[in-house]
Design an enzyme around this catalytic site. Structure first.
Site, PDB file in Angstrom:
ATOM      1  N   HIS A 272      26.786  10.791 -10.353  1.00  0.00           N
ATOM      2  CA  HIS A 272      27.358   9.446 -10.199  1.00  0.00           C
ATOM      3  C   HIS A 272      27.870   9.248  -8.763  1.00  0.00           C
ATOM      4  CE1 HIS A 272      29.517   5.825 -11.780  1.00  0.00           C
ATOM      5  NE2 HIS A 272      30.292   6.076 -10.744  1.00  0.00           N
ATOM      6  N   GLU A 273      28.690  10.176  -8.303  1.00  0.00           N
ATOM      7  CA  GLU A 273      29.264  10.020  -6.957  1.00  0.00           C
ATOM      8  C   GLU A 273      28.194  10.185  -5.877  1.00  0.00           C
ATOM      9  OE1 GLU A 273      32.151   8.690  -6.766  1.00  0.00           O
ATOM     10  OE2 GLU A 273      32.653   9.036  -8.881  1.00  0.00           O
ATOM     11  N   HIS A 276      26.812   6.831  -5.308  1.00  0.00           N
ATOM     12  CA  HIS A 276      27.676   6.079  -4.378  1.00  0.00           C
ATOM     13  C   HIS A 276      27.487   6.596  -2.950  1.00  0.00           C
ATOM     14  CE1 HIS A 276      29.944   3.634  -7.184  1.00  0.00           C
ATOM     15  NE2 HIS A 276      30.369   4.679  -7.883  1.00  0.00           N
ATOM     16  N   GLU A 302      28.093   0.209  -7.636  1.00  0.00           N
ATOM     17  CA  GLU A 302      28.044   0.880  -8.936  1.00  0.00           C
ATOM     18  C   GLU A 302      26.607   0.976  -9.457  1.00  0.00           C
ATOM     19  OE1 GLU A 302      30.698   2.324  -9.860  1.00  0.00           O
ATOM     20  OE2 GLU A 302      30.337   2.886 -11.945  1.00  0.00           O
TER      21      GLU A 302
HETATM   22 ZN    ZN Z   1      31.336   4.526  -9.749  1.00  0.00          ZN
END
Ligand code: ZN
Length: 451
Positions: A272-273, A276, A302
Site C-alpha cells: 500500500h505505502e 503511495h 489513494e
Molecule cells: Zn493510503
C-alpha cells in the site's frame, strides 16, 4: 534556483522563486514530522511540537505575504491560456486564496485545539469513554464549521461540506459524493448481506504462522523493489501507523508495521505505502518545488496505493510470482499454495474496524462516515447522539454493532484531527484504482500474464 530575485526576472519567475522557499519550509517540516513518527524518543515531543508550530507559522506567513499575491496578479496578464505557466499560477492562487480565507487567529486556535483533541481522543479511545471526548469534539467541530464558513465567505465554496472536501479532493462536491456513495450503498449492502448469510467460512490459516520482523521486512523489501520502489530515492522504516511522506525529489519515506502471527498486515501495508511512494517518486522532477510539484488529490494518491495493495497484491497472477519469494523468506509457509492463499487474501466478512476491512465491505465503512459527518458539520446531529447514530448506521449497512465506543465511533483519528470530508477520498481511491487497472488491462492486453 533564486531565479526570481534578479531584476531581469519576469513575474512568473518571481512567483516560482517564492514557491521554492515555501516548498523548502514544507520539506523541513516533513523531515521533523517523519522523525517524530519513526525515531524520536518519547521525551522529544514538546520541543518537536514547538518546532513544527514555528515552521507551520512561517509557511502560512509566506503564503499570505501580499507580495506573493501581487506577483501572481502581475504574472496573470503575462501568461498564455492553456500554458504550463497558467497552470502554475492557477495552483499557486488556489493555495494562497485558501490560506488567506482563514483568519490567523482562527488558524492558531484550530491548530492548538487539534493538538489537544488528538491527545484527548487517544486517552478516550483507550478508556472507551465517549463522554471524556465529547466536549473536545464539540469545540473542534465548532472550529471546523467556522473554518468552512470562512471559505464560503471568501467565495471559495458553496456548502460547508464542499469547503472541507475541497481541501483533499479539489473541485469535488458534497452533491456528487452523495450520488456516488448512495449508489455504492444501494448495491453493496445487499451483496455483503448475501455473502454474510451464505454460511461459507473462508479458511484464513494459510496467512497465519509465526513470522519475525526481519523475515517480514526482507520479504516486504524484495516485493517493494520488484514493483519499482527505488531505495536510492527512498527509505522504509517502522512506525506505529504506516504512512508515506516526501521531503523532495529523490527522497520519499514509507513506513510499515507488522503482526508476528499474520503476514498480511506487514506485506499488504508495505505494498500500500509503496503505491503511495511510487506516485511520489514518479512526480516529474522538473516540477519539484513549484505549484505543480505536488500530488493532485488524496483520492488519486489513494488510487495508487489501492492498485498495488488490492488489484495487484491480492490477485492470483501476482501470487504465482510472489509465492516462491514468500517461501524463501518465510520458510514455515512452504506448504501453502496459491489456491489455498487466494481465498484467505480475499475473504469478505462484515466487521467493525475500517482499517481492517476487506475490499467487499470497505466502502460501506466510508458510506457510514460520510452520512454521519455530513450531519455533524451541518449541525443536524448533536455530539452526544453520535455513538448511537454510529451503531445504528453500522447495523443498517453491515449488520454489526460495536460492543464499545473504542470499536465504534472513537476508532478513527480523523474527526479528532478536525479532518471532516477526508473519508470519501478512500472510496474515490478504490474506484479510481479499479478503473485504472481495467483500462491498463485493455491497453496492455495480457497484463496479468506479464505480472
Ligand atoms: Zn493510503
Amino acid at each position: 534556483m533564486e531565479a526570481g530575485t534578479g531584476t531581469a526576472a519576469g513575474p512568473v519567475e518571481t512567483v516560482l522563486a517564492k514557491w521554492s522557499d515555501i516548498a523548502s519550509i514544507g520539506s523541513a517540516a516533513a523531515v521533523l514530522a517523519w522523525d517524530q513518527e519513526t525515531l524520536m524518543p518519547p521525551q522529544g515531543g514538546a520541543q518537536r511540537g514547538a518546532s513544527l508550530a514555528v515552521l507551520a507559522g512561517l509557511h502560512h506567513d509566506q503564503l499570505v505575504d501580499p507580495a506573493l499575491i501581487e506577483a501572481i496578479d502581475d504574472a496573470g496578464s503575462a501568461v498564455e491560456a492553456g500554458s504550463e505557466n497558467e497552470a502554475h499560477l492557477r495552483e499557486a492562487r488556489r493555495a494562497v486564496e485558501r490560506a488567506r480565507a482563514v483568519p490567523g487567529d482562527l488558524a492558531r486556535e484550530f491548530a492548538a485545539a487539534r493538538s489537544r483533541s488528538m491527545q484527548t481522543w487517544q486517552q478516550a479511545r483507550a478508556d472507551s469513554d465517549f463522554a471524556a471526548f465529547a466536549p473536545m469534539l464539540r469545540e473542534l467541530v465548532g472550529l471546523v464549521r467556522q473554518e468552512a464558513d470562512a471559505y464560503i465567505a471568501a467565495g471559495l465554496a458553496e456548502t460547508r461540506y464542499d469547503a472541507l472536501v475541497d481541501q483533499y479532493e479539489p473541485g469535488t462536491t458534497e452533491a456528487e459524493l452523495a450520488v456516488l456513495l448512495g449508489d455504492l450503498r444501494d448495491q453493496l449492502t445487499p451483496l455483503v448481506k448475501a455473502v454474510a448469510d451464505s454460511g461459507v467460512v473462508i479458511d484464513e490459516s494459510p496467512a497465519r504462522g509465526v513470522f519475525s520482523e526481519e523475515a517480514q521486512l526482507a520479504l516486504g523489501r524484495e516485493v517493494a523493489e520488484a514493483i519499482g520502489f527505488d531505495f536510492d530515492a527512498g527509505r522504509l522504516d517502522l512506525s506505529a501507523h504506516p504512512f508515506t511522506t516526501r521531503f523532495g525529489a529523490g527522497d520519499v519515506r514509507i513506513t510499515w508495521r507488522y503482526d508476528d502471527d499474520d503476514f498480511r498486515s506487514g506485506l499488504f501495508g508495505i505494498m500500500h505505502e509503496v503505491g503511495h511512494g511510487l506516485y511520489e517518486q514518479g512526480l516529474p522532477g522538473d516540477y519539484a518545488r513549484t505549484p505543480l510539484g505536488d500530488a493532485v488529490s488524496l483520492g488519486v494518491h489513494e488510487s495508487q496505493s489501492r492498485l498495488w495493495e488490492n488489484l495487484v497484491g491480492r490477485s492470483r497472477a501476482f501470487w504465482e510470482w510472489a509465492l516462491p519469494v514468500m517461501h524463501r523468506h518465510l520458510p514455515s509457509t512452504d506448504a501453502v499454495t496459491v489456491d489455498a492463499l487466494y481465498p484467505a487474501l480475499n475473504a469478505v466478512v462484515p466487521s467493525l474496524i475500517r482499517v481492517e476491512a476487506d475490499q467487499g465491505t470497505y466502502n460501506l465503512h466510508i458510506v457510514a462516515r460520510f452520512e454521519i459527518e455530513r450531519r455533524l458539520i451541518s449541525g443536524d446531529v448533536d455530539i452526544d447522539d453520535l455513538p448511537d447514530l454510529w451503531d445504528d448506521t453500522y447495523d443498517e449497512l453491515l449488520g454489526v454493532r460495536a460492543p464499545d465506543v473504542a470499536a465504534g465511533v472513537l476508532q478513527d483519528i480523523h474527526w479528532a484531527m478536525g479532518s471532516i470530508g477526508y473519508f470519501p477520498t478512500y472510496t474515490l481511491g478504490n474506484l479510481l484504482a479499479s478503473q485504472l487497472f481495467d483500462a491498463a488491462s485493455r491497453d496492455v492486453g495480457d497484463l496479468t500474464e506479464q505480472m
